[in-house]
Design a protein around this motif. Sequence first.
Motif, PDB file in Angstrom:
ATOM      1  N   LEU A  83      96.456  -6.308 -54.207  1.00 18.68           N
ATOM      2  CA  LEU A  83      95.024  -6.037 -54.156  1.00 18.68           C
ATOM      3  C   LEU A  83      94.647  -4.855 -55.056  1.00 18.68           C
ATOM      4  O   LEU A  83      95.269  -3.794 -55.006  1.00 18.68           O
ATOM      5  N   VAL A  84      93.615  -5.076 -55.885  1.00 18.47           N
ATOM      6  CA  VAL A  84      93.117  -4.042 -56.794  1.00 18.47           C
ATOM      7  C   VAL A  84      91.743  -3.547 -56.354  1.00 18.47           C
ATOM      8  O   VAL A  84      91.460  -2.357 -56.422  1.00 18.47           O
ATOM      9  N   ARG A  85      90.908  -4.464 -55.889  1.00 20.04           N
ATOM     10  CA  ARG A  85      89.549  -4.097 -55.494  1.00 20.04           C
ATOM     11  C   ARG A  85      89.260  -4.640 -54.107  1.00 20.04           C
ATOM     12  O   ARG A  85      89.477  -5.817 -53.839  1.00 20.04           O
ATOM     13  N   LEU A  86      88.770  -3.758 -53.225  1.00 21.43           N
ATOM     14  CA  LEU A  86      88.459  -4.127 -51.852  1.00 21.43           C
ATOM     15  C   LEU A  86      87.045  -3.676 -51.522  1.00 21.43           C
ATOM     16  O   LEU A  86      86.742  -2.476 -51.547  1.00 21.43           O
ATOM     17  N   ASP A  87      86.168  -4.623 -51.236  1.00 20.16           N
ATOM     18  CA  ASP A  87      84.795  -4.303 -50.877  1.00 20.16           C
ATOM     19  C   ASP A  87      84.455  -4.986 -49.550  1.00 20.16           C
ATOM     20  O   ASP A  87      84.269  -6.199 -49.485  1.00 20.16           O
ATOM     21  N   LEU A  88      84.399  -4.179 -48.491  1.00 18.62           N
ATOM     22  CA  LEU A  88      84.022  -4.659 -47.164  1.00 18.62           C
ATOM     23  C   LEU A  88      82.694  -4.051 -46.723  1.00 18.62           C
ATOM     24  O   LEU A  88      82.359  -4.064 -45.540  1.00 18.62           O
ATOM     25  N   SER A  89      81.929  -3.551 -47.666  1.00 23.99           N
ATOM     26  CA  SER A  89      80.741  -2.767 -47.352  1.00 23.99           C
ATOM     27  C   SER A  89      79.604  -3.611 -46.767  1.00 23.99           C
ATOM     28  O   SER A  89      79.514  -4.816 -46.986  1.00 23.99           O
ATOM     29  N   TYR A  97      91.328  -9.371 -55.854  1.00 26.26           N
ATOM     30  CA  TYR A  97      89.962  -8.939 -55.579  1.00 26.26           C
ATOM     31  C   TYR A  97      89.466  -9.581 -54.295  1.00 26.26           C
ATOM     32  O   TYR A  97      89.497 -10.797 -54.154  1.00 26.26           O
ATOM     33  N   LEU A  98      89.004  -8.741 -53.356  1.00 28.02           N
ATOM     34  CA  LEU A  98      88.471  -9.238 -52.089  1.00 28.02           C
ATOM     35  C   LEU A  98      87.124  -8.583 -51.853  1.00 28.02           C
ATOM     36  O   LEU A  98      87.019  -7.357 -51.716  1.00 28.02           O
ATOM     37  N   ASP A  99      86.074  -9.412 -51.847  1.00 31.28           N
ATOM     38  CA  ASP A  99      84.713  -8.903 -51.739  1.00 31.28           C
ATOM     39  C   ASP A  99      83.989  -9.624 -50.597  1.00 31.28           C
ATOM     40  O   ASP A  99      83.583 -10.769 -50.728  1.00 31.28           O
ATOM     41  N   PHE A 100      83.840  -8.917 -49.463  1.00 34.46           N
ATOM     42  CA  PHE A 100      83.086  -9.418 -48.316  1.00 34.46           C
ATOM     43  C   PHE A 100      81.781  -8.633 -48.139  1.00 34.46           C
ATOM     44  O   PHE A 100      81.223  -8.589 -47.043  1.00 34.46           O
ATOM     45  N   LYS A 101      81.309  -8.017 -49.191  1.00 34.57           N
ATOM     46  CA  LYS A 101      80.127  -7.168 -49.106  1.00 34.57           C
ATOM     47  C   LYS A 101      78.918  -7.923 -48.560  1.00 34.57           C
ATOM     48  O   LYS A 101      78.699  -9.091 -48.861  1.00 34.57           O
ATOM     49  N   ASP A 102      78.128  -7.204 -47.749  1.00 38.01           N
ATOM     50  CA  ASP A 102      76.809  -7.676 -47.332  1.00 38.01           C
ATOM     51  C   ASP A 102      76.866  -9.002 -46.585  1.00 38.01           C
ATOM     52  O   ASP A 102      76.211  -9.984 -46.943  1.00 38.01           O
ATOM     53  N   ASN A 103      77.673  -9.025 -45.527  1.00 37.47           N
ATOM     54  CA  ASN A 103      77.712 -10.157 -44.609  1.00 37.47           C
ATOM     55  C   ASN A 103      77.453  -9.636 -43.203  1.00 37.47           C
ATOM     56  O   ASN A 103      76.782  -8.610 -43.037  1.00 37.47           O
TER      57      ASN A 103
END
Length: 308
Positions: free
Chosen positions: A44-50, A22-28
């Motif tokens: 990797l199963v979940r990728l959030d770069l939003s 899980y990699l979550d860089f959301k809202d930076n």
Amino acid sequence: LSSNCLFGTIPTEFGLLSNLMYLDFKDNGLSGYIPDSFFDLKSLVRLDLSYNANYDSNCTGSNGEIFEVPISFGIEGTILEDKIENLRYLMDIDLTDNYFSGTITPKISALKNLERLVVDNNVFKSTIPNEITKLENIRELWLSMNYFTGKIPDDIGNLRSLESFSMWGNEDLTGSLPESLYDLAHLEDLHLFRNTFTGTISSKIGQLTKLKTLTLAENKFNGTLPSALGFCENLEFLRIELTDIGGTVPQEVCSLTSKNLFSEDIDSEYFKADCLPSSVTLVGFIECDCCSSCCDHDTNVCTILNRQ
């Protein structure tokens, strides 16, 4: 790591985290190009770069502290091209509000587990490959506010699990809606406004009985609104304004306003069409006794009717 006022680029060393799921860089406020080593994250199963496009020099962290950060347009790169097939375990990809570009590779079909693909508000520029219709587990497909061209893939109806489909704001998307679109029996939200789609709305739309939101506005659709839309008894929001859909709104559709197609909000635009008397012809382009908001087909001026 979401909402932490992080800025700068993603380190290439992230590719060494071979067991990362899980990699979550959301809202930076991250920027720069996605490193090639990123495609080595094969677990990797979940990728959030939003939401890394940062238009304000001040950032409020998750703890409420305010930081001064550089303005950026988000993360860049061609993330959905051929190397994405290395990440075969991905179930969720969210790239919303960045500066990703390039194409969607036909090799996207290798992501058999993918349930959610959201790339709204980037600068992708390509046709949508028919291979995307092989993602049989996908529930959400959002491709809005990019530069996609061409047509909706003919085999879109193969996405039997699809619940939400959004392609609004790609002004070079053209053509008529494929017949298979009406086979998406689980579809709840369909957003197609502000494109250049043509043709008529098929009576088969009545097959989409789970549909809650239908936005067709600002296209070149023509013909009339089919009475079969009245079978969509869960419909809550309908927009057909600034199109060439004319005639009379069927009573079967108006009857939906006594079910779910209404709002307690007097300022609501839950049913919007070109029913305002035109400044040119002095009559509405479409007759509608149940619309909540009407537009002038010639001037694009709209008004809320407050029929409560």
